[in-house]
Design an enzyme around this catalytic site. Structure first.
Site, PDB file in Angstrom:
ATOM      1  N   CYS A 256     -10.809  18.046 -48.922  1.00 25.21           N
ATOM      2  CA  CYS A 256      -9.459  18.748 -49.667  1.00 25.21           C
ATOM      3  C   CYS A 256     -10.711  19.719 -49.942  1.00 25.21           C
ATOM      4  CB  CYS A 256      -9.997  18.396 -51.684  1.00 25.21           C
ATOM      5  SG  CYS A 256     -11.736  17.700 -51.988  1.00 25.21           S
TER       6      CYS A 256
ATOM      7  N   GLY B 128     -15.298  18.395 -50.557  1.00 22.99           N
ATOM      8  CA  GLY B 128     -14.718  16.690 -49.709  1.00 22.99           C
ATOM      9  C   GLY B 128     -15.896  16.046 -51.438  1.00 22.99           C
ATOM     10  N   TRP B 129     -15.428  16.360 -52.545  1.00 20.64           N
ATOM     11  CA  TRP B 129     -15.806  15.306 -52.875  1.00 20.64           C
ATOM     12  C   TRP B 129     -15.201  15.235 -54.675  1.00 20.64           C
ATOM     13  CZ3 TRP B 129     -20.809  19.308 -53.250  1.00 20.64           C
ATOM     14  CH2 TRP B 129     -19.980  20.575 -53.936  1.00 20.64           C
ATOM     15  N   ASP B 130     -14.261  15.568 -54.618  1.00 23.95           N
ATOM     16  CA  ASP B 130     -13.213  14.999 -55.844  1.00 23.95           C
ATOM     17  C   ASP B 130     -11.944  13.878 -55.431  1.00 23.95           C
ATOM     18  OD1 ASP B 130     -15.332  15.586 -57.693  1.00 23.95           O
ATOM     19  OD2 ASP B 130     -14.049  17.886 -57.275  1.00 23.95           O
TER      20      ASP B 130
END
Lengths: 556, 643
Positions: B337, B340-342
């Site tokens: 995204c 890259g952590w949600d």
């Protein structure tokens, strides 16, 4: 005209049947006077589909080259497709279905021809009667009586021949009161609460009209109902404004000045066409191919079906509140007293009365409060959600009742002796049935048509032990308490078992349900707590005696 | 403790959110909890609110009955107190304000919480989940994938874990080069390996491509991922953002992969909204379901307008796409995204759960969370507002993941080993800061905080009360025959999760629960069988033969099964176990009360089942005592009804 004259083509070979979530099948299609029969031609264990023509709500024809496709939409919401080789055959079949699925004459309907070998026509019909209810309810004996003023159905054509009324009101007064109520539906007893003797009465609206007529006998009748206690509640199932407007057309409401001991509460309920359209919209929404959540929620809301469920349960809760919590008697009516009135009074009984939560009790409740009380089933259930026919008197109030009962079951899964399967069966039977139970609009009509002599009773057959077993709730644990359902919108849900019955979803749920069954069964049968307890106590006894023995030995 | 000005206020009223009911009691303020104890001695309920659970405190304007204090909690509890004297109210208010804004990690509850375990037990708790073992279970390392030590010292990416798995052909320079071209250095790494087709699920952050930049190492990296899978010529690159957002990012020098520069990729946007939209959506949802005398129409319209279920479905759609690509096409997929952590965590975790039955077990689900959420650096501290709050960073991303799992459990009632209580309990503790697992934003930070030495692991705690979270309908054979879940995305499958968002509104919940009933049956069966066995052994010791007893036809006498253990725990505070059970009762409305009513005066309502709570409409009577509430005598055996 003989029924068979509607059948021009009775048999077609090489028909393809398509059903949701099943592979297409080829086989033979037959039309008879009352059924559509499809059977695949494999000799062994040949598979058959038998549909009552009355169950068919709508059909659509489509020509594809030389063959035709008929889409059959059933009242139980199943949708089937038949591909019929030969245009002429297709049209013949379609016209036969159209003619035979909408028979008007009661005695031509299938229940009059249904003669299974295991049932006989002689013998009592139905489960209960007014007299029986009176006999069972000791609390009534003192102040109430059974009146047969309506024995020839002349006082109120939609009431049964016997009704329960206050002892001190004679038949003469009842006749006067009946003249003052729409359709002659004077206030009669519907339920007597076992805990405090308070009652639920039901009637139709009083015919006060524009010039505020009154009827002394009607006032006396209601006065006799509360007999000395200070107050009763009238739950009017129309808004105050609607009740006012009803006066213009000769109807009206009980005015405070003439019924001083009764307090009126208005609760608006939709009726008739509006509810039927809700069902149509809801079923349409459930088959919407779009996968958009917004669209679904908006359609669900727009159908208003859940709003009807919400109002019905809330008002039933209100009635229960009056009877159980505040200890007052209640009179429920809307306009005609044959639809929402019955819905609310029967739901209130389900919530209040443990006896009505057993299979037998529930069926008796339906028999007394819907069939004998004169819900016009034939008019209300002529068509279901798919029909394109112009709406006349159709209204799925009974389906709404089943939905509400389902909601109660969701919230109290241990409190009802019957399971969802019974509700689904009833939802199907009310539209198309082998049995005579839901035929006609009133006891009078049933009498005239000879329903009791010439058809079988659904409720009796549901109670045969081998059949009843399918409808039992394995988790049932009776409770004497009132089961107040929550009516927060968050607590009410779409009845997926009915409205999404023919989807994949239903299959998963079915498997899960079976699993619950098997867990509980295993529990009851193999290592049930009772048996284990017994084993346990026996072991304990032996053990104790041995320990005593050991003690003695040690002492020695 | 120095922040507490008034530790105790008497005669405080607690108002019910949905009715006119209120109860009076005493409010206590401790270093960790706000406690309300009802004065009425017969059914004294207690409410314990952990300070960390409080999202906001609001002091409303003074009324004739006192000063209202409105407390909103992250576990969706909302309490409304009325405190007689304004000064007390102000004291509580300002103390809470201070207490719910811890300034350093040391102030978090996890660092003072002690479940009376010794060091060894604590260590064992932390060793329960071993991610290296998890990758081994998937079949990694293998001939195409290897463990790299490039991030051993957190030098390449501060928010990744130390141990990372990459294609064999990806050399260190390629990794380092690729990481420089990715936002926050989060280069493509393996998160799930579908052994059957040798297809990989990889995750990363957005490329720093801007309008035209490219990076050969990054292109190589994707090539290497593609080459590692012989089953498919191409890999999917899933950008989980709406295209518009990705485009906007290009202006900031970020963006998405240009298909012309990368060979053999299939690029796909899936359109999950960002954290701010999700935060707003939940806000709207909570407003709707917190409305008093809500009509069905307003409820459904509000549900639609909040967009919440639409977002849930978007995540589900993405996960289904991922699972299909991997299991049906056998293609590897790279998910990203922005950082890259949600969204990436949501989609990777949910996708893996669809593909692998292991993640649908209790242990496996813990592993999944540990892997895709904790180790890969979902910013729990920021998203759950643990410390030093920046309201713009808070977002219910993890809650959404739990909800997606719940939606799946509704569609597949037999596919999961755990029930929704497990999910709700995890949610509770993500916010409670009672255990170390979710503290901080990254593995590195957790190591700096020495969480494993100073705090306890939630997983050990949950496993110790595993029987409470079991789904009695779970069928391992279904998992064998249908390892990959293929959920329907028909809109009607997406339902409002009442037991999460209205979990403390007791009047809403079903009065009886099949799940609980079946669990109780199973548990009592197990116990009885155990006792029988024990007695048999004992008898044998005495030399008595235990010929099977004749099964007697049992009189259908009703035995009272033991109450299941508590489902939501608070901390075992002040080591008062009884008190805690009280709290549990309060927490789960449908909890059975098995105490003999005869001794306590007998009159009780069937829990939650009284007219007043349901609000059918007030009786507008001039008449009659309006005594609260409609009391029904609780008879023996009926207590069970509420279980």
């Amino acid at each position: 005209m003989e029924l068979s004259e509607h059948i021009k083509t009775a048999n077609v070979e090489d028909v393809t049947l398509r059903r949701p979530f099943h592979p297409a099948l080829r086989g033979t299609l037959c039309v008879t006077s009352h059924h559509l029969l499809f059977s695949d031609r494999k000799d062994e264990a040949s598979w058959q589909l038998l549909i009552l023509l009355k169950n068919i709500d709508a059909i659509e024809k489509r020509a594809v080259g030389s063959s035709g496709t008929i889409t059959i939409k059933c009242k139980d919401l199943l949708v089937l497709q038949l591909e019929i080789p030969g245009m002429e055959e297709c049209l013949n079949i379609a016209s036969s279905i159209e003619a035979l699925s909408s028979l008007e004459s009661v005695t031509e309907m299938y229940p009059f021809f249904y003669r299974p070998s295991h049932l006989t026509l002689n013998g009592p019909w139905g489960l209960s009667s007014t007299e029986q209810y009176y006999k069972q309810t000791e609390r009534l004996w003192d102040r109430w009586r059974v009146s047969t003023v309506n024995s020839d159905y002349s006082v109120c054509p939609s009431y049964p021949s016997a009704v329960i009324v206050p002892r001190e009101v004679d038949d003469d007064k009842l006749i006067h009161s009946a003249r003052f109520r729409q359709g002659g539906r004077f206030p009669v007893l519907s339920y007597c609460h076992h805990r405090n003797g308070m009652v639920i009465m039901r009637s139709s609206q009083p015919l006060t009209g524009a010039n505020k007529k009154r009827c002394k006998e009607d006032e006396l009748l209601l006065q006799a109902v509360i007999d000395g206690s200070e107050l009763g509640y009238i739950i009017d199932l129309r808004s105050a404004q609607q009740a006012q407007q009803a006066r213009m057309t000769g109807g009206g409401f009980e005015s405070k000045s003439f019924y001083s001991h009764w307090k009126r509460i208005h609760r608006h309920h939709e009726r008739g066409k509006v509810v039927q359209e809700s069902l149509i919209k809801l079923v349409e929404a459930c088959s919407d191919p779009s996968h958009s959540v917004d669209r679904w929620l908006s359609k669900l809301e727009n159908s208003k079906w859940l709003s009807h469920v919400h109002s019905a349960l809330s008002t039933a809760g209100l009635v229960v509140e009056c009877v159980e919590r505040d200890g007052h008697s209640v009179l429920v009516h809307g306009s005609e007293g044959t639809d929402n009135t019955l819905l609310v009074s029967s739901l209130a009984q389900l919530i209040l009365d443990p006896a009505s939560r057993t299979v037998t009790g529930f069926l008796c409740l339906l028999e007394r409060e819907w069939i004998q009380a004169g819900h016009p089933f034939q008019q209300r259930c002529a068509h279901s959600a798919y029909s394109h026919a112009r709406l006349k008197q159709e209204c799925p109030i009974f389906l709404l009742l089943l939905d509400c009962v389902w909601q109660v079951w969701r919230q109290f899964p241990l409190a009802l002796e019957f399971s969802e399967a019974l509700l689904l069966r009833l939802a199907q039977e009310v539209y198309a049935s082998n049995y005579g139970t839901f035929l006609c609009n009133s006891e009078q009509e049933r009498c005239a048509a000879g329903v009791k002599e010439n058809t079988h009773c659904l409720f009796q057959s549901l109670l045969r032990p081998d059949i009843e077993e399918q409808y039992l709730n394995p988790l049932y644990e009776p409770t004497d308490l009132a089961i107040w359902p929550s009516v927060h919108p968050q607590s009410l849900q779409l009845w997926t078992g009915l409205f999404l019955r023919w989807t994949e979803y239903a299959q998963n749920m079915e498997e899960a349900r079976e699993e619950v069954w098997s867990i509980v069964k295993e529990h009851h049968e193999q290592a049930g707590p009772d048996r284990t307890n017994n084993t346990l106590s026996t072991h304990c006894d032996t053990l104790t005696s041995f320990e005593n023995l050991m003690d003695e030995l040690t002492i020695l | 403790m120095e922040h507490i000005r008034t530790p105790k206020v008497e005669q405080v009223k607690l108002l019910d959110r949905f009715s006119n009911k209120s109860v009076t009691g005493t409010l206590h303020l401790t270093a960790t909890h706000l406690i309300f104890v009802e004065s009425n001695s017969t059914s004294a309920q207690e409410i314990w609110i952990l300070h960390h659970h409080i999202a906001s405190v609001e002091k409303l304007s003074l009324t004739t009955s006192g000063c209202p204090l409105l407390i909103q909690c992250r576990n969706f509890r909302l309490v409304h107190f009325v405190i007689p004297r304004e000064r007390d109210c102000h004291d509580i208010y300002s103390s809470l304000l201070r207490l719910l804004r811890p300034v350093s990690y040391d102030e978090l509850y996890a660092f003072s919480y002690n479940p009376k375990q010794n060091d060894q037990e604590r260590e064992e708790g932390w060793q329960l989940i071993d991610l290296a073992a998890e990758f081994e279970r998937m079949g990694v390392p293998c001939d195409q994938w290897q463990l790299t030590d490039v991030n051993r010292e957190y030098k390449v990416c501060k928010t990744y874990p130390r141990d990372l798995y990459v294609p064999i052909t990806a050399s260190k320079p390629i990794i380092v080069g690729s990481s420089k071209f990715r936002s926050k250095g989060r280069f493509p790494v393996l998160t799930y390996f579908y052994q059957e087709k040798k297809a990989a699920v990889c995750r990363c952050s957005q490329p720093l491509s801007g309008f035209s930049a490219r990076c050969l190492e990054d292109e190589h990296m994707l090539q290497a991922i593609s080459k590692a899978n012989h089953n498919s010529r191409y890999i999917y690159v899933m950008d989980t953002r709406p295209k518009l957002n990705a485009l906007a990012n290009r202006a900031a020098g970020k963006g998405y992969e240009n298909e012309d520069n990368y060979s053999n990729i299939r690029f796909q946007f899936v359109g999950i909204e960002n954290i701010h939209v999700m935060r707003g959506s939940l806000q709207k949802l909570l407003e709707v379901v917190g409305t008093r005398s809500l009509s069905m129409t307003d409820y459904l319209v509000g549900l639609e307008n909040s967009g919440w279920l639409r977002h849930i479905k978007a995540i589900m759609d993405a996960a289904i796409f991922l699972a299909k690509a991997v299991t049906v096409e056998g293609a590897s997929v790279l998910v990203h995204c922005s950082d890259g952590w949600d969204r990436t965590a949501q989609v990777c975790a949910l996708g893996s759960l669809l593909m692998d039955p292991y993640y649908r077990t209790i242990k496996g689900f813990m592993v999944l969370i540990e892997k895709d959420w904790i180790s890969f650096g979902h910013k729990f501290a920021d998203r759950c507002d643990q410390l030093d709050p920046d309201p713009k960073e808070v977002s219910p991303i993890f809650t959404q993941f739990l909800e997606c799992v719940w939606q799946l459990t509704e569609q597949f009632p037999q596919a999961f080993e755990f029930s929704e209580w497990f999910l709700i309990q995890i949610h509770e503790h993500v916010h409670s800061c009672q255990f170390g697992n979710f503290l901080g934003n990254s593995q590195r930070q957790r190591e700096d905080l020495q969480l494993k030495e100073r705090t306890y692991s939630l997983w050990a705690h949950l496993l110790s009360e595993k029987q409470n979270y079991l789904n009695p309908l779970f069928s391992p054979s279904v998992a064998e025959s249908h390892p990959v879940l293929e959920p329907s995305t028909q809109a009607y499958h997406f339902k409002f999760w009442r037991n999460m968002y209205n979990q403390y509104d007791r009047s809403m919940h079903p009065r009886q629960s099949i799940l609980k009933h079946v669990l109780t049956l199973q548990e009592s069966k197990r116990e009885l069988e155990g006792t029988v066995q024990a007695l048999k052994t004992k008898l044998q010791k005495f030399g008595v033969s235990t010929s099977p007893l004749k099964p007697q036809t049992p009189p259908r006498e009703r035995s009272l099964p033991p109450r299941p253990q508590s489902l939501i725990l608070g901390a075992p505070l002040l080591s008062r176990k009884e008190v805690q059970q009280e709290e549990d009762k309060e927490v789960f409305g449908e909890e059975a009360r098995e105490d003999a009513p005869a001794s306590t005066g007998g009159e009780r309502t069937v829990e939650g089942s009284s007219a007043t709570e349901n609000g059918y409409g007030e009786l507008m009577g001039s008449f009659g005592s309006k005594n609260e509430p409609g009391v029904v005598t609780l008879e023996f055996g009926v207590a069970r009804m509420t279980c």
